[in-house]
Structures are given as C-alpha cells and as structure tokens.
Design an enzyme around this catalytic site. Structure first.
Site, short mmCIF file in Angstrom:
data_model
loop_
_atom_site.label_atom_id
_atom_site.label_comp_id
_atom_site.label_asym_id
_atom_site.label_seq_id
_atom_site.Cartn_x
_atom_site.Cartn_y
_atom_site.Cartn_z
N ASP A 41 2.32 10.47 9.62
CA ASP A 41 1.52 11.68 9.82
C ASP A 41 0.62 11.53 11.06
O ASP A 41 -0.16 12.43 11.38
CB ASP A 41 0.72 12.06 8.56
CG ASP A 41 -0.28 11.01 8.13
OD1 ASP A 41 -0.33 9.94 8.75
OD2 ASP A 41 -1.02 11.26 7.16
N SER A 42 0.78 10.42 11.77
CA SER A 42 0.14 10.26 13.08
C SER A 42 0.65 11.33 14.04
O SER A 42 0.07 11.54 15.11
CB SER A 42 0.41 8.87 13.65
OG SER A 42 1.80 8.58 13.63
N ASP A 80 5.68 9.57 5.50
CA ASP A 80 4.29 9.66 5.02
C ASP A 80 4.10 10.89 4.16
O ASP A 80 4.50 12.00 4.54
CB ASP A 80 3.34 9.81 6.22
CG ASP A 80 2.69 8.49 6.63
OD1 ASP A 80 2.70 7.54 5.82
OD2 ASP A 80 2.19 8.43 7.76
N LYS A 109 5.41 6.87 1.90
CA LYS A 109 4.22 6.01 2.06
C LYS A 109 2.98 6.82 1.68
O LYS A 109 2.86 7.98 2.06
CB LYS A 109 4.11 5.51 3.50
CG LYS A 109 2.83 4.69 3.76
CD LYS A 109 2.89 3.89 5.04
CE LYS A 109 2.58 4.66 6.29
NZ LYS A 109 1.23 5.26 6.33
N GLU A 111 -1.45 6.51 1.22
CA GLU A 111 -2.63 5.75 1.62
C GLU A 111 -3.57 5.51 0.42
O GLU A 111 -3.95 6.48 -0.25
CB GLU A 111 -3.42 6.50 2.71
CG GLU A 111 -2.67 6.60 4.02
CD GLU A 111 -3.47 7.32 5.11
OE1 GLU A 111 -4.67 7.60 4.91
OE2 GLU A 111 -2.88 7.58 6.16
N GLU A 175 -3.65 -1.61 8.01
CA GLU A 175 -4.10 -1.01 9.27
C GLU A 175 -5.52 -1.46 9.61
O GLU A 175 -6.44 -1.28 8.81
CB GLU A 175 -4.02 0.53 9.19
CG GLU A 175 -4.48 1.19 10.48
CD GLU A 175 -4.08 2.66 10.60
OE1 GLU A 175 -3.33 3.18 9.75
OE2 GLU A 175 -4.53 3.29 11.59
O1 KIV Z 1 1.01 7.72 10.52
C1 KIV Z 1 1.42 6.67 11.01
O2 KIV Z 1 2.08 6.65 12.07
C2 KIV Z 1 1.10 5.43 10.31
C3 KIV Z 1 1.31 4.15 11.04
C4 KIV Z 1 0.40 4.01 12.18
C5 KIV Z 1 1.27 2.99 10.14
O3 KIV Z 1 0.68 5.47 9.20
#
Ligand code: KIV
Length: 256
Positions: A41-42, A80, A109, A111, A175
C-alpha cells in the site's frame, strides 16, 4: 514444494529477496530475481501522492494486484490489506477472500501485533496465508521514527513477533526496527523476518522498487538507489523529441 514452505525453508540457509510491484511491467522484470513480490500500500505515496496509506482502498489494491499477477510467474505474490479493511475478524475474512479470489495472489499482509492476533488467526484458520508486519506501521503511525530504542518497546515488539508466529503467519516484515532487536527477533522465531530499515540480521530484505531504481523522489536512511532510471527515461525522451522535431522518426520502416 509449495512456494510458502519453500520460502520458510530459506531461513538460516540463504537470504530472501523481496521487492514491491504495482504493475505488470515492473513485476515481470523483477520476478526472476525475487522470492516474494509485495503489492504494497506504499503505492499511496509512490503512485498517488497521498500523504498517508490510510487513503488506499481495497479496490485500488485489487486493480493493481490484477496487473501485477500478469507479470509474475515464479515469485510468491503477497498483497497488503489496506487500512480499515480488517477491523474485526468478519470484515478481514470477507476482504481477504475478495483479494485472494480476484487477484489470485498467494497471501495477504496485515500491519500489527497483539491487537490483530484474533484477526490473523481467523484468516489462517480459513486457509488464507498471512504475512505479518511489525515495527513502524505506516497505517497507524503517529511518527516515522525507528522502533525498538526503549526497553519497553523492545519487549513489546519481541513478544508481538512471537505472538504472530503463534498465530501462524508464514513470515513477517520488520520495518525500521533497531538492529539488535531485529537480530533478537530473527533468532527467537522459526519463520523468516524480512527487513526494511531493520539491519542485515533479518532473514530477508524488502525495498520499494521505485526507490531502488531512482524513480521515486524520496530519500530515507534505509533506501539505496541502485540506478537512476529517471536519467534513462530523460535521455530516451530527449532523443525521441529531437528525432521527431527533425523528421528523423518515424522512418519508412515505422510507417504503413
Ligand atoms: O507497503 C509497502 O510497500 C510495504 C513495504 C515497504 C514493506 O509494506
């Protein structure tokens, strides 16, 4: 052998290589080099200029993941779960199932640690592979300082890591975690840790691909730019413009 089992077996044998992708073309280039590709989600800041990952929707993650899926043939593909899509077990299960069925990814994934223990357990009970994420948690972070400096925080992160392992995650991202803590966590659990700003002691490493290739204009201590793709694009576009201006492109062979 199942891709997830293969990834876990790499612990203590060889480093696990992970990168992010948001589209087919990048995914297809990095696939042969990676063990795991994350649709992170980056993309909030990298592609959409959002100031927070909180604005990312499930639909955005699904559309980008469908594109990424087309570029991956060997790596494990993880997606994510965005902010506010896993507030309780029922919501998490409904949304994780949607992500898996619409994108054909290998897992999701999430958090967090203790707070989302029951949510993670529910997903895993329903055969959804889960990757954990501890340390700096962009979806809920109040600041972007590294984690694990203070004794209390250290203890909490180590216990969260053990709890995530107990819940059944197959791996976890650490992270911006202080080096000695990343080392302790990595030694204390049997599943692989994947670091970003978390030292060489993790079992694997992840970076945002746009940062690695110099396409994203941010700098942070944990980023290393391995090339300057912006310069390559600039050079190519400059040549194209020159040739079009001088009637050197398109030539006969490019025309019908
Ligand atoms: O959102 C993302 O790209 C991430 C990575 C930086 C681990 O969670």
């Amino acid at each position: 052998m199942n891709k997830i089992v293969k990834l876990i077996k790499k612990k203590n044998k060889s480093k696990i290589i992970c990168l992010t992708a948001y589209s087919k073309n990048i995914a297809s280039i990095i696939d042969k080099h990676c063990d795991l590709i994350l649709v992170g989600d980056s993309l909030a800041s990298v592609l959409y200029n959002f100031t927070s990952t909180k604005k990312v929707t499930l639909e955005m993650m699904i559309e980008h993941s469908k594109s990424v899926r087309m570029g991956i043939s060997k790596s494990l593909m993880i997606v994510d779960m965005p902010y506010n899509t896993y507030r309780n077990p029922k919501e998490a299960l409904r949304n994780a199932k949607r992500i898996i069925s619409q994108t054909k990814c290998d897992g999701v994934k999430l958090e967090g640690g203790k707070k989302i223990y029951q949510i993670i357990k529910t997903l895993i009970k329903n055969k959804i592979p889960v990757m954990g994420h501890l340390g700096l948690l962009p979806q809920s972070a109040k600041n972007f300082k590294y984690k694990g400096k203070e004794k209390v925080e250290k203890k909490k992160l180590l216990s969260d890591a053990m709890l995530l392992e107990k819940a059944g995650v197959f791996s976890m991202v650490l992270e911006c975690v202080e080096s000695s803590l990343a080392k302790d966590i990595t030694k204390s659990i049997k599943i692989p840790t994947i670091g970003i700003g978390a030292s060489v002691y993790c079992d694997g490493q992840i970076l945002v691909t746009d940062d690695l290739i110099g396409l994203n204009k941010i700098s942070a201590r944990f980023i290393k730019k391995y090339t300057n793709i912006e310069k390559h694009i600039n050079d190519a576009v400059f040549k194209y413009k020159k040739e079009v201006t001088k009637n050197k492109f398109p030539q006969k062979k490019h025309s019908y």
